[in-house]
Scaffold this motif. Structure first.
Motif, mmCIF file in Angstrom:
data_model
loop_
_atom_site.group_PDB
_atom_site.id
_atom_site.type_symbol
_atom_site.label_atom_id
_atom_site.label_comp_id
_atom_site.label_asym_id
_atom_site.label_seq_id
_atom_site.Cartn_x
_atom_site.Cartn_y
_atom_site.Cartn_z
ATOM 1 N N GLY A 10 39.418 -79.393 15.557
ATOM 2 C CA GLY A 10 38.996 -79.561 14.292
ATOM 3 C C GLY A 10 37.793 -79.324 14.098
ATOM 4 O O GLY A 10 36.886 -78.708 14.945
ATOM 5 N N ALA A 11 36.994 -79.698 12.958
ATOM 6 C CA ALA A 11 35.626 -79.550 12.605
ATOM 7 C C ALA A 11 34.719 -80.509 13.588
ATOM 8 O O ALA A 11 33.576 -80.166 13.752
ATOM 9 N N ALA A 12 35.431 -81.407 14.068
ATOM 10 C CA ALA A 12 34.493 -82.379 15.185
ATOM 11 C C ALA A 12 35.168 -82.301 16.466
ATOM 12 O O ALA A 12 36.286 -82.147 16.661
ATOM 13 N N ARG A 13 34.327 -82.195 17.555
ATOM 14 C CA ARG A 13 34.800 -82.333 18.820
ATOM 15 C C ARG A 13 35.713 -83.252 19.282
ATOM 16 O O ARG A 13 36.856 -83.016 19.952
ATOM 17 N N SER A 14 35.645 -84.274 18.524
ATOM 18 C CA SER A 14 36.645 -85.507 18.793
ATOM 19 C C SER A 14 38.190 -85.444 18.148
ATOM 20 O O SER A 14 39.032 -86.071 18.607
ATOM 21 N N ASP A 15 38.242 -84.403 17.437
ATOM 22 C CA ASP A 15 39.484 -84.067 16.567
ATOM 23 C C ASP A 15 40.499 -83.741 17.343
ATOM 24 O O ASP A 15 40.249 -82.777 18.518
ATOM 25 N N ARG A 16 41.592 -84.047 17.204
ATOM 26 C CA ARG A 16 42.898 -83.953 18.177
ATOM 27 C C ARG A 16 43.168 -82.171 18.111
ATOM 28 O O ARG A 16 43.043 -81.532 17.048
ATOM 29 N N ALA A 17 43.283 -81.574 19.235
ATOM 30 C CA ALA A 17 43.362 -80.051 19.263
ATOM 31 C C ALA A 17 44.873 -79.874 19.524
ATOM 32 O O ALA A 17 45.600 -80.449 20.443
ATOM 33 N N ALA A 18 45.227 -78.765 18.508
ATOM 34 C CA ALA A 18 46.830 -78.280 18.859
ATOM 35 C C ALA A 18 46.760 -77.444 19.975
ATOM 36 O O ALA A 18 45.612 -76.697 20.559
ATOM 37 N N LYS A 19 47.765 -77.491 20.897
ATOM 38 C CA LYS A 19 47.999 -76.526 21.817
ATOM 39 C C LYS A 19 48.720 -75.395 21.499
ATOM 40 O O LYS A 19 50.039 -75.475 21.210
ATOM 41 N N VAL A 20 48.262 -74.334 21.520
ATOM 42 C CA VAL A 20 48.757 -73.034 21.189
ATOM 43 C C VAL A 20 49.176 -72.107 22.448
ATOM 44 O O VAL A 20 48.045 -71.660 22.909
ATOM 45 N N PRO A 21 50.285 -71.766 22.725
ATOM 46 C CA PRO A 21 50.561 -71.055 24.030
ATOM 47 C C PRO A 21 50.347 -69.465 23.609
ATOM 48 O O PRO A 21 50.545 -69.136 22.244
ATOM 49 N N LEU A 22 49.407 -68.756 24.138
ATOM 50 C CA LEU A 22 48.823 -67.389 24.000
ATOM 51 C C LEU A 22 49.513 -66.482 25.080
ATOM 52 O O LEU A 22 49.392 -66.627 26.249
ATOM 53 N N HIS A 23 50.423 -65.440 24.665
ATOM 54 C CA HIS A 23 51.100 -64.472 25.744
ATOM 55 C C HIS A 23 50.545 -63.068 25.709
ATOM 56 O O HIS A 23 49.641 -62.719 24.728
ATOM 57 N N HIS A 24 50.641 -62.240 26.942
ATOM 58 C CA HIS A 24 50.256 -60.902 26.822
ATOM 59 C C HIS A 24 50.522 -60.331 25.530
ATOM 60 O O HIS A 24 51.566 -60.209 25.061
ATOM 61 N N GLY A 25 49.447 -59.690 24.866
ATOM 62 C CA GLY A 25 49.547 -58.862 23.585
ATOM 63 C C GLY A 25 49.465 -59.817 22.349
ATOM 64 O O GLY A 25 49.464 -59.312 21.306
ATOM 65 N N ASP A 26 49.270 -61.152 22.158
ATOM 66 C CA ASP A 26 49.131 -61.961 21.191
ATOM 67 C C ASP A 26 47.753 -61.894 20.604
ATOM 68 O O ASP A 26 46.641 -61.576 21.375
ATOM 69 N N VAL A 27 47.538 -62.057 19.604
ATOM 70 C CA VAL A 27 46.140 -61.854 18.813
ATOM 71 C C VAL A 27 46.116 -63.054 18.002
ATOM 72 O O VAL A 27 46.655 -63.430 17.177
#
Ligand code: MD6
Ligand code: FE
Length: 221
Positions: A166-183
């Motif tokens: 999020g906007a603050a370092r302490s905000d919980r981060a979503a985990k987004v898998p990124l694969h070959h070819g993703d943008v």
């Protein structure tokens, strides 16, 4: 409930289907968007690293980054004990960074436009090489001169877990898998969100082996 659109031959389809995943109000992952460009990207990296090799830069804290990097384009992102900045000169070669190939610009502009950012004019392409165990801690991208332009991030090779906070370092981060070819594209209200990459697992890619190459396009100057 996701927004839906009616199609003649099918039932209701999420608008973000067809390989588009929304990760924020102004942030998307375009699944496989870079696949048609892979061969050209890898050929160009081979040329770029002859002039400006991948290297482990030192951070403000004095530690070598686990990610190796180089750049192409008018400006390149650099780091040393004095901090982070963009430079027209590669501090290793003492020459300008290799020019940004037209195909890079075409890919970055196409992805930005597809995510709603028309007329993206990248002048910097940071190229990161991750090996198993490499990681990037949570940070904001704020060395660019204006924050109106989005960030366009292309993933090749081994999969990674992108952290989108999020906007603050302490905000919980979503985990987004990124694969070959993703943008991934983030801008607007999401432009200054904290982000990073979890330590890479060794899951060799059929073509690229045990590495992940990431291209991050920005309008820096
Ligand atoms: C990535 N890189 O390698 C994303 N940001 O997947 C970054 O977010 C990044 O490598 C600022 C400076 C260097 C980076
Ligand atoms: Fe970043």
């Amino acid at each position: 409930m996701p927004a839906v659109s009616a199609m003649a031959t099918q039932d209701l389809i999420p608008i973000e289907a067809h390989g588009r995943e929304r990760i924020g109000p102004c942030a998307l992952v375009l699944r496989g968007f870079a696949l048609p460009y892979v061969a050209a990207l890898l050929r160009a990296v081979a040329d770029i690293e002859v002039c400006s090799p991948f290297r482990h830069m030192v951070t403000l804290g004095g530690f070598a980054m686990s990610v190796a990097l180089t750049n192409c384009g008018a400006l390149g992102w650099t780091s040393d004990r004095r901090g982070y900045r963009y430079s027209a000169i590669d501090p290793l070669s003492a020459r300008p960074w290799p020019p940004m190939p037209d195909v890079f610009r075409e890919l970055a502009r196409g992805a930005a436009a597809s995510a709603g950012f028309e007329a993206f004019q990248p002048d910097a392409c940071l190229i990161n090489r991750y090996l198993p165990g490499s990681r990037l801690s949570l940070h904001q991208d704020r060395n660019e001169r204006d924050f109106d332009a989005p960030i366009v991030s292309v993933s090749l090779g081994m999969p990674a877990t992108f952290l989108f906070g999020g906007a603050a370092r302490s905000d919980r981060a979503a985990k987004v898998p990124l694969h070959h070819g993703d943008v991934a594209v983030w801008g607007g209200a999401d432009r200054l969100r904290y982000h990073g990459v979890m330590p890479l697992k060794d899951e060799p890619h059929p073509w690229l082996g045990s590495q992940r190459i990431n291209f991050t396009f920005r309008k820096a100057g």
